[in-house]
Design a protein around this motif. Structure first.
Motif, PDB file in Angstrom:
ATOM      1  N   ILE A  19      -2.398  11.674 -10.338  1.00 16.42           N
ATOM      2  CA  ILE A  19      -2.891  10.400  -9.812  1.00 16.42           C
ATOM      3  C   ILE A  19      -1.759   9.380  -9.861  1.00 16.42           C
ATOM      4  CG2 ILE A  19      -4.605   8.556 -10.035  1.00 16.42           C
ATOM      5  CD1 ILE A  19      -5.803  11.311  -9.378  1.00 16.42           C
ATOM      6  N   GLY A  20      -1.558   8.689  -8.740  1.00 14.02           N
ATOM      7  CA  GLY A  20      -0.523   7.684  -8.674  1.00 14.02           C
ATOM      8  C   GLY A  20      -0.859   6.651  -7.620  1.00 14.02           C
ATOM      9  N   SER A  21       0.060   5.759  -7.408  1.00 11.18           N
ATOM     10  CA  SER A  21      -0.120   4.674  -6.453  1.00 11.18           C
ATOM     11  C   SER A  21       0.739   4.944  -5.216  1.00 11.18           C
ATOM     12  CB  SER A  21       0.288   3.356  -7.104  1.00 11.18           C
ATOM     13  OG  SER A  21       0.300   2.323  -6.161  1.00 11.18           O
ATOM     14  N   LEU A  22       0.107   4.945  -4.053  1.00  9.63           N
ATOM     15  CA  LEU A  22       0.802   5.090  -2.777  1.00  9.63           C
ATOM     16  C   LEU A  22       0.838   3.739  -2.096  1.00  9.63           C
ATOM     17  CD1 LEU A  22       1.972   6.698  -0.332  1.00  9.63           C
ATOM     18  CD2 LEU A  22      -0.402   6.980   0.420  1.00  9.63           C
ATOM     19  N   SER A  23       2.040   3.301  -1.728  1.00 10.64           N
ATOM     20  CA  SER A  23       2.188   2.058  -0.977  1.00 10.64           C
ATOM     21  C   SER A  23       2.691   2.381   0.420  1.00 10.64           C
ATOM     22  CB  SER A  23       3.179   1.122  -1.656  1.00 10.64           C
ATOM     23  OG  SER A  23       2.691   0.723  -2.916  1.00 10.64           O
ATOM     24  N   THR A  24       1.986   1.822   1.399  1.00 16.03           N
ATOM     25  CA  THR A  24       2.394   1.903   2.790  1.00 16.03           C
ATOM     26  C   THR A  24       2.718   0.480   3.232  1.00 16.03           C
ATOM     27  OG1 THR A  24       0.072   1.715   3.455  1.00 16.03           O
ATOM     28  CG2 THR A  24       0.987   3.946   3.317  1.00 16.03           C
ATOM     29  N   LYS A  26       1.649  -2.541   5.787  1.00 11.80           N
ATOM     30  CA  LYS A  26       0.595  -3.059   6.664  1.00 11.80           C
ATOM     31  C   LYS A  26       0.963  -4.488   7.024  1.00 11.80           C
ATOM     32  CE  LYS A  26      -4.364  -3.990   6.774  1.00 11.80           C
ATOM     33  NZ  LYS A  26      -5.615  -3.888   6.036  1.00 11.80           N
ATOM     34  N   GLU A  27       1.208  -4.729   8.298  1.00  8.87           N
ATOM     35  CA  GLU A  27       1.593  -6.058   8.773  1.00  8.87           C
ATOM     36  C   GLU A  27       2.791  -6.602   7.986  1.00  8.87           C
ATOM     37  OE1 GLU A  27      -1.993  -8.382   8.688  1.00  8.87           O
ATOM     38  OE2 GLU A  27      -2.994  -7.059  10.114  1.00  8.87           O
ATOM     39  N   ASN A  28       3.796  -5.749   7.811  1.00  3.49           N
ATOM     40  CA  ASN A  28       5.039  -6.085   7.110  1.00  3.49           C
ATOM     41  C   ASN A  28       4.857  -6.426   5.638  1.00  3.49           C
ATOM     42  OD1 ASN A  28       6.842  -5.600   9.195  1.00  3.49           O
ATOM     43  ND2 ASN A  28       6.544  -7.637  10.059  1.00  3.49           N
ATOM     44  N   ARG A  29       3.758  -5.986   5.046  1.00  3.69           N
ATOM     45  CA  ARG A  29       3.514  -6.213   3.617  1.00  3.69           C
ATOM     46  C   ARG A  29       3.103  -4.902   2.959  1.00  3.69           C
ATOM     47  NH1 ARG A  29       1.662 -12.132   2.899  1.00  3.69           N
ATOM     48  NH2 ARG A  29       2.364 -12.967   4.879  1.00  3.69           N
ATOM     49  N   PRO A  30       3.413  -4.764   1.669  1.00  2.00           N
ATOM     50  CA  PRO A  30       2.998  -3.547   0.974  1.00  2.00           C
ATOM     51  C   PRO A  30       1.475  -3.476   0.864  1.00  2.00           C
ATOM     52  CG  PRO A  30       4.362  -4.948  -0.437  1.00  2.00           C
ATOM     53  CD  PRO A  30       4.157  -5.675   0.841  1.00  2.00           C
ATOM     54  N   HIS A  31       0.951  -2.283   0.996  1.00  2.00           N
ATOM     55  CA  HIS A  31      -0.476  -2.025   0.861  1.00  2.00           C
ATOM     56  C   HIS A  31      -0.612  -0.792  -0.028  1.00  2.00           C
ATOM     57  CE1 HIS A  31      -4.556  -1.093   2.972  1.00  2.00           C
ATOM     58  NE2 HIS A  31      -4.708  -1.701   1.815  1.00  2.00           N
ATOM     59  N   SER A  32      -1.153  -0.976  -1.230  1.00  2.00           N
ATOM     60  CA  SER A  32      -1.190   0.091  -2.232  1.00  2.00           C
ATOM     61  C   SER A  32      -2.598   0.540  -2.532  1.00  2.00           C
ATOM     62  CB  SER A  32      -0.544  -0.391  -3.541  1.00  2.00           C
ATOM     63  OG  SER A  32       0.789  -0.750  -3.336  1.00  2.00           O
ATOM     64  N   ARG A  33      -2.680   1.819  -2.899  1.00  2.00           N
ATOM     65  CA  ARG A  33      -3.948   2.389  -3.340  1.00  2.00           C
ATOM     66  C   ARG A  33      -3.652   3.612  -4.203  1.00  2.00           C
ATOM     67  NH1 ARG A  33      -1.617   2.687   1.213  1.00  2.00           N
ATOM     68  NH2 ARG A  33      -3.263   2.105   2.611  1.00  2.00           N
ATOM     69  N   TYR A  34      -4.609   3.960  -5.075  1.00  2.00           N
ATOM     70  CA  TYR A  34      -4.475   5.158  -5.895  1.00  2.00           C
ATOM     71  C   TYR A  34      -4.799   6.379  -5.051  1.00  2.00           C
ATOM     72  CZ  TYR A  34      -4.120   2.353 -10.102  1.00  2.00           C
ATOM     73  OH  TYR A  34      -3.698   1.462 -11.046  1.00  2.00           O
ATOM     74  N   MET A  35      -4.021   7.433  -5.276  1.00  2.00           N
ATOM     75  CA  MET A  35      -4.197   8.676  -4.543  1.00  2.00           C
ATOM     76  C   MET A  35      -3.978   9.852  -5.488  1.00  2.00           C
ATOM     77  SD  MET A  35      -4.710   7.770  -1.307  1.00  2.00           S
ATOM     78  CE  MET A  35      -4.405   9.268  -0.379  1.00  2.00           C
ATOM     79  N   THR A  36      -4.412  11.017  -5.055  1.00  2.00           N
ATOM     80  CA  THR A  36      -4.131  12.271  -5.746  1.00  2.00           C
ATOM     81  C   THR A  36      -2.933  12.921  -5.061  1.00  2.00           C
ATOM     82  OG1 THR A  36      -6.467  12.556  -6.263  1.00  2.00           O
ATOM     83  CG2 THR A  36      -5.077  14.516  -6.400  1.00  2.00           C
ATOM     84  N   PHE A  37      -1.986  13.389  -5.862  1.00  2.00           N
ATOM     85  CA  PHE A  37      -0.762  13.980  -5.312  1.00  2.00           C
ATOM     86  C   PHE A  37      -0.576  15.411  -5.786  1.00  2.00           C
ATOM     87  CE2 PHE A  37       0.042   9.439  -5.351  1.00  2.00           C
ATOM     88  CZ  PHE A  37       0.537   9.232  -4.074  1.00  2.00           C
ATOM     89  N   TYR A  38      -0.117  16.238  -4.871  1.00  2.00           N
ATOM     90  CA  TYR A  38       0.327  17.595  -5.146  1.00  2.00           C
ATOM     91  C   TYR A  38       1.779  17.652  -4.698  1.00  2.00           C
ATOM     92  CZ  TYR A  38      -4.699  18.094  -5.205  1.00  2.00           C
ATOM     93  OH  TYR A  38      -6.030  17.914  -5.489  1.00  2.00           O
TER      94      TYR A  38
END
Length: 141
Positions: A19-24, A26-38
């Motif tokens: 489990i970690g934080s993914l930032s993409t 969105k409208e030239n600003r960071p947008h983060s959410r928790y995700m499951t990673f493999y």
């Protein structure tokens, strides 16, 4: 620490923490959410629905940042800062490889057309809080 040891430690963090934080972007600003990673080697994969904001954000701007590994148990908790690019993977081979039964909460099966994976290829990975001389940074071409 030499590069091979740093890489081993990075892979250990990827293996031990899902489990970690993914930032993409969105409208030239960071947008983060928790995700499951493999992971497969240094490439991260995270399952999602094709009709999510994160999928649309990746299509518009593939640059991503991931924080993975910190548990909050102390100042020596190793974690990684992952910077890279994302692509949407919807081929059945990849979907089968990373399918897990817990995903039935969101998808009917590995063949569900809504089920995709974001494939995150690293540009740089920084190993943090592991020794006196961190961060250690590894670059990928």
């Amino acid at each position: 620490m030499d590069d091979s040891k740093v890489k081993q430690q990075i892979l250990a963090v990827m293996e031990d923490h899902k489990i970690g934080s993914l930032s993409t972007v969105k409208e030239n600003r960071p947008h983060s959410r928790y995700m499951t990673f493999y992971h497969k080697d240094f490439t991260l994969y995270t399952p999602t629905d094709i009709d999510t904001y994160k999928a649309k954000e990746v299509e518009e701007n593939p640059h991503v940042h991931v924080l993975l590994g910190y548990t909050g148990e102390g100042y020596d908790d190793a974690f990684i800062e992952f910077q890279g690019t994302a692509t949407i993977r919807d081929d059945q081979e990849t979907k089968n490889e990373f399918w897990h039964d817990t995903l039935t909460h969101y998808f009917d099966s590995a063949t569900d057309p809504s089920y995709i994976l974001l494939e995150l290829k690293p540009k740089t990975i920084r190993l943090m809080n592991k020794g006196d001389h961190t961060p250690y940074e590894i670059s990928f071409d």
